[in-house]
Design a protein around this motif. Sequence first.
Motif, PDB file in Angstrom:
ATOM      1  N   GLY A  10     -10.985  33.400   0.267  1.00 40.04           N
ATOM      2  CA  GLY A  10     -11.404  34.572  -0.482  1.00 40.04           C
ATOM      3  C   GLY A  10     -10.292  35.142  -1.331  1.00 40.04           C
ATOM      4  O   GLY A  10      -9.338  34.431  -1.702  1.00 40.04           O
ATOM      5  N   PRO A  11     -10.366  36.446  -1.653  1.00 41.20           N
ATOM      6  CA  PRO A  11      -9.381  37.088  -2.515  1.00 41.20           C
ATOM      7  C   PRO A  11      -8.034  37.237  -1.824  1.00 41.20           C
ATOM      8  O   PRO A  11      -7.872  36.901  -0.651  1.00 41.20           O
ATOM      9  N   ALA A  12      -7.071  37.791  -2.563  1.00 44.97           N
ATOM     10  CA  ALA A  12      -5.688  37.827  -2.081  1.00 44.97           C
ATOM     11  C   ALA A  12      -5.546  38.505  -0.724  1.00 44.97           C
ATOM     12  O   ALA A  12      -4.702  38.125   0.082  1.00 44.97           O
ATOM     13  N   ASP A  13      -6.376  39.512  -0.452  1.00 43.36           N
ATOM     14  CA  ASP A  13      -6.183  40.277   0.786  1.00 43.36           C
ATOM     15  C   ASP A  13      -6.625  39.542   2.044  1.00 43.36           C
ATOM     16  O   ASP A  13      -6.520  40.081   3.148  1.00 43.36           O
ATOM     17  N   VAL A  14      -7.079  38.284   1.922  1.00 40.80           N
ATOM     18  CA  VAL A  14      -7.367  37.498   3.131  1.00 40.80           C
ATOM     19  C   VAL A  14      -6.081  36.946   3.746  1.00 40.80           C
ATOM     20  O   VAL A  14      -6.097  36.448   4.875  1.00 40.80           O
ATOM     21  N   LEU A  15      -4.974  37.028   3.021  1.00 39.42           N
ATOM     22  CA  LEU A  15      -3.679  36.645   3.594  1.00 39.42           C
ATOM     23  C   LEU A  15      -3.247  37.713   4.584  1.00 39.42           C
ATOM     24  O   LEU A  15      -3.263  38.908   4.272  1.00 39.42           O
TER      25      LEU A  15
END
Length: 333
Positions: A10-15
């Motif tokens: 998904g988007p960056a905040d899945v890190l």
Amino acid sequence: MQAIEISRFGPADVLRPVRRPMPRPGPGEVLIKVAASGVNRPDVFQRQGHYAPPPGASDLPGLEVAGILADGDTGSANPFGLKPGDPVCALLAGGGYAEYAVAPLAQCLPVPAGFSMVEAAALPENYFTVWSNVFDRGRLGHGEGGVRETLLVQGGSSGIGVTAIQLAHALGHRVFATAGSMEKCAACERLGAERAINYREEDFVEAVKQATGGRGVDVILDMVAGDYLPREIDALAEDGRLVVIATLGGSRATVDAATVMRRRLTITGSTLRPRPVAFKAAIARQLHEKVWPLLAAGKLRPVIHQVFPAAEAARAHAVMESSAHIGKLMLQW
């Protein structure tokens, strides 16, 4: 150890930061205590679910690191005489977003003299890729009468683009580049591009033809593909080589095969990550012989756009996807 994992695609905040067991090096591998990690476009693709790591590689993102060689097998296939305690940088197939990473010893290089760990971690992915594709596959060298050949770099302000411009220029080649703003074009020219072309305002085919007296360029390094391919064929000189290393503009194109035959053109491409260790080891030896002296002498230097604390990897990915950066984005542990 601390690590940054992809919790879901998904988007960056899945890190997210997590604790993981420390990896164990196998035969021919070493353990590196990581000081800094590079952030690269393939990391974004992996996070989005579009670029799976090769079989056997770590599921953690991260293709390059620098740090201290902590442990592992240094008894054989050790061309640079590395030993525990040495500062090294390394190309990985994955696992770089962590406090400790495992790398094949043959893909480790000594940190160049005078380089910080952050600067050293910015080297492997870009320099392995550029050397392999521009100089090996693209055969950028000398033409008739010993004249040095010309290079066009698409996406000159990216990490790969910056490296290609600097290295080709340092080796005496005329370099042209494309970028998406006047600021990025100015940066490319400061790094050694004779002419940087704002692709939003100019036709790069017309620009390079004008700059080369209608001849075109000998080699094009392309990260766009898609509808750029037929235009790039027009921009090539006779016997020119087009090397595709990414498909940011799409993977399909219509090419006039008759033009390719008549003008003796070569269209090629590659991906580095899944290649075997022996292939990458050969690149490492070439880099150590031909490029590392230029780095140690200060003739080449990585361009670092921004350094993030490792726990803020999501922010680094967001900047990468914005394409606002010039040069490298880095994580520091």
